[in-house]
Design a protein around this motif. Sequence first.
Motif, PDB file in Angstrom:
ATOM      1  N   LYS A  58       0.992  -1.200  -0.084  1.00 32.84           N
ATOM      2  CA  LYS A  58       0.061  -0.055   0.150  1.00 32.84           C
ATOM      3  C   LYS A  58       0.915   1.304   0.088  1.00 32.84           C
ATOM      4  N   GLU A 114       0.362   3.264  -3.701  1.00 27.81           N
ATOM      5  CA  GLU A 114      -0.606   4.422  -3.531  1.00 27.81           C
ATOM      6  C   GLU A 114      -0.031   5.934  -4.113  1.00 27.81           C
ATOM      7  N   LEU A 145      -5.293   0.894  -3.190  1.00 27.09           N
ATOM      8  CA  LEU A 145      -5.434  -0.435  -2.802  1.00 27.09           C
ATOM      9  C   LEU A 145      -7.014  -0.695  -2.382  1.00 27.09           C
ATOM     10  N   GLU A 154      -5.385  -3.294  -6.928  1.00 26.88           N
ATOM     11  CA  GLU A 154      -5.476  -1.813  -7.178  1.00 26.88           C
ATOM     12  C   GLU A 154      -6.207  -1.390  -8.242  1.00 26.88           C
TER      13      GLU A 154
END
Length: 226
Positions: free
Chosen positions: A191, A195, A201, A216
Amino acid sequence: MRRVACGLILFLCALAWAQDVHPITGRRYAGVMSADGASWLTRPEREEEEQPDEALRAIGIAKGSVVADIGAGSGAITWRLAQRVGPTGKVYANDFQPRMLDLLRRNMAQRKIDNVEVVLGADDDPKLPPASVDLELMIDVYHELSRPQEMLRHLRESLKADGRMVLLEYRAEDPAVRTPPGHKMTVDMVKAEVEPEGFHLDQTIEILPLQHRSEERRVGKECRSR
């Protein structure tokens, strides 16, 4: 002068170390397996350890969809994807090692599979067409990337607006998973790394014996982490 030289050497060593670890998590990149180790990808025990068919069933791959097998190696997953998308679908089999792709081409020819397009990528770019892919899949691959931030940015560009990226990695949270530390990741680590590069996520699933699956979705540029 000697002090300056020593300082320069230390700086260069620190720079080299920094280039081998992720700047956010500090995770050291594992590096890719060469084609000399391709037999590891088709070892018989992999069926029990990783249950690839169960993993693909859980991911959900639609007939007629476009799927990218990132770090496809010799094609152990590629042929399964090709069967699932069917004759109206397409699989991009991506790797940046020409020898691996030679093995993959031979594998597809032996299986008489003709809906796979082989793509020679780079360590920072899969070389996929923009906005063309429904699903990008990395199975035991992401932790090996030496330039994951750049790769993720290009992968995001290759996804359709509603496309998905799925990573399967050995669970670092589980002490029973005996894979070497550099070859497994926690969900929090995934994550933290994906991101900031324009993904969200969406979910994780823990149905496999040794790996967790993270899914994702791409987000708009205005939503990206800074």
